[in-house]
Enzyme design. Structure first.
Site, PDB file in Angstrom:
ATOM      1  N   PHE A 179     -43.487  10.881  15.691  1.00 51.14           N
ATOM      2  CA  PHE A 179     -43.416  12.298  15.387  1.00 51.14           C
ATOM      3  C   PHE A 179     -43.355  13.050  17.083  1.00 51.14           C
ATOM      4  O   PHE A 179     -42.422  13.669  17.378  1.00 51.14           O
ATOM      5  CB  PHE A 179     -44.211  13.034  14.885  1.00 51.14           C
ATOM      6  CG  PHE A 179     -43.976  12.908  13.219  1.00 51.14           C
ATOM      7  CD1 PHE A 179     -42.978  13.242  12.727  1.00 51.14           C
ATOM      8  CD2 PHE A 179     -44.859  11.838  12.636  1.00 51.14           C
ATOM      9  CE1 PHE A 179     -42.739  13.106  11.261  1.00 51.14           C
ATOM     10  CE2 PHE A 179     -44.536  11.425  11.260  1.00 51.14           C
ATOM     11  CZ  PHE A 179     -43.710  12.342  10.430  1.00 51.14           C
ATOM     12  N   GLU A 227     -53.157   8.922  -2.217  1.00 50.15           N
ATOM     13  CA  GLU A 227     -51.674   8.824  -2.520  1.00 50.15           C
ATOM     14  C   GLU A 227     -51.329   7.459  -2.950  1.00 50.15           C
ATOM     15  O   GLU A 227     -50.658   7.392  -4.240  1.00 50.15           O
ATOM     16  CB  GLU A 227     -50.760   9.412  -1.428  1.00 50.15           C
ATOM     17  CG  GLU A 227     -50.749  10.816  -1.078  1.00 50.15           C
ATOM     18  CD  GLU A 227     -50.338  10.976   0.278  1.00 50.15           C
ATOM     19  OE1 GLU A 227     -50.046  12.182   0.584  1.00 50.15           O
ATOM     20  OE2 GLU A 227     -50.016  10.099   1.054  1.00 50.15           O
TER      21      GLU A 227
END
Length: 431
Positions: free
Chosen positions: A21, A180
């Protein structure tokens, strides 16, 4: 090895190490700047790491979250496929072991180090072979194969103990990745695999989530932590908090209460490590070369403009840097990448550089197909509203409209049918 000297030419050269990123946004922010931009990375793609667990649990194919670097960056940047192994801050050179094995010594005028983090086993690196991490695309694809092979082996097992072990999945670490993964593996047994393994009683599948801390999602508010733990338990996840791993081997893990007590053993064929991170090795090399300090996680302590003390031409961002103890999340790296591009542009034009200011946009984690939690600038989100906000944010930050459309279609199919189209085991059965 062959050494290739690659010195800057007449134009100002910016070398960006790492295309996550931070690095990607720094490189893209320098498009059409009066500079030569060179991006160095070990892989040829940008990885959207927040959706890595969906590759591991057969929802998405790898390409949907990993667009090719050369396609994303276009002609404005030169891409060098290789691993940066050292930095000579005094001579402004980065050593890169290229894909062909040659060492390229890449000179720079400005350097952006955004190599991210690697997993920390807290001094027990031997556990990696039994409890691999999930940081790269290879890790996710390998984990997908391990999960699917576990069910296949369970279907062939002739004794109860082996079958029980094959159908036990242990996840160490109850941060966003662990939560998750646990929720998705639980969803696979509840919907995806129903009716496909007549040899198995899928109610016997165990998903165990362990953490040494006494809560899931430590950075979140108490109400969101409580909601997440309750929903995981409703999904059938066995949440074991305050449990410190003492040993990992080919049969499972040994753990004990963090406040003292006898050890317990959990037999599990599949163990995933999601418990901690440390700065990538290049950070230490740069710190030694520049003569600066690192924090206890190995991150390089940077100044207010993201530069290394004594080396204003070197920027360090993302998980590699400690900038006022900012959180090591994607949003931090993304904002720093954009800032660094503006700072370098300002230097090239003689404009003033202002200090970096982080805008906290909040944190999010998904639990199941219709539930997620989020803390967005004081607004507590959960349930369907949280899931909708989570989906919008993740789609917005994905690179490329084709990827966004493909991911959205994959989500819609899985939610509507419970099926997962990426249940491919790539390794054939050994002869």
């Amino acid at each position: 090895m062959t050494a290739i000297i690659d010195r800057p030419g007449a134009r100002h050269r910016v070398v960006v190490v790492g295309a996550g990123f931070g690095g990607l946004n720094a490189a893209r922010g320098l498009r059409r700047a009066d500079a030569e931009v060179v991006v160095v990375d070990r892989v040829n793609h940008h990885l959207f790491q927040p959706l890595l667990y969906q590759v591991a649990t057969a929802i998405l194919p790898p390409g949907n979250i990993a667009p090719p670097l050369r396609e994303v960056l276009g002609e404005d940047c030169r891409v060098v496929l290789g691993e940066a192994t050292d930095v000579d801050a005094g001579n402004r050179v980065v050593d890169v072991v290229q894909a062909d094995g040659a060492i390229r010594k890449v000179g720079y005028d400005s350097l952006v180090v955004a190599v991210g983090s690697t997993d920390s086993y807290f001094g027990n690196d031997g556990w990696r072979q039994w409890a691999p991490p999930m940081k790269t695309l290879d890790d996710a694809v390998n984990l997908r194969g391990r999960i699917l092979r576990a069910f296949e082996r369970a279907a062939l097992a002739s004794d109860e103990a082996t079958r029980r072990r094959e159908m036990t999945f242990a996840i160490v670490g109850a941060g966003p990745t662990g939560v998750e993964l646990a929720g998705q593996i639980a969803a696979m047994k509840r919907r995806t695999l129903r009716g496909q393994y007549p040899e198995l009683n899928l109610d016997e599948v165990r998903v165990v989530l362990l953490d040494a801390l006494d809560t899931v999602l430590p950075p979140y508010t108490e109400s969101l932590r409580d909601h997440t733990e309750r929903k995981l338990r409703e999904l059938g996840v066995d949440v074991r908090l305050g449990k410190k791993v003492e040993e990992v081997d080919d049969h499972g893990i040994v753990y004990a209460p963090t406040n003292g007590g006898p050890t317990e053993r959990l037999d599990a064929a599949t163990v995933v490590w999601a418990a901690g991170v440390r700065a990538a090795p290049l950070t230490g090399k740069l710190a030694a070369s520049a003569g600066v300090e690192t924090d206890k996680k190995g991150r390089l302590v940077v100044q207010e403009d993201c530069t290394v003390p004594g080396h204003p031409e070197v920027f360090v961002i993302g998980d590699t840097a400690n900038h006022s103890d900012l959180p090591g999340v994607a949003e931090t790296a993304l904002q720093q990448g954009k800032y660094v591009a503006k700072a370098i542009r300002a230097r090239l034009t003689g404009d003033k550089i202002t200090p970096f200011r982080y805008l906290d946009l909040g944190t999010m984690a998904t639990i199941s197909a219709n539930d997620a939690v989020g803390d967005v600038r004081g607004l507590r989100l959960r349930g369907l509203i949280g899931k909708a906000a989570w989906a919008v944010v993740h789609l917005a930050f994905l690179v490329g409209w084709r990827n966004r459309a493909a991911v959205l279609a994959g989500w819609a199919w899985t939610v509507a049918t419970g099926r997962r189209t990426q249940r491919v085991i790539l390794e054939p059965v050994s002869a």
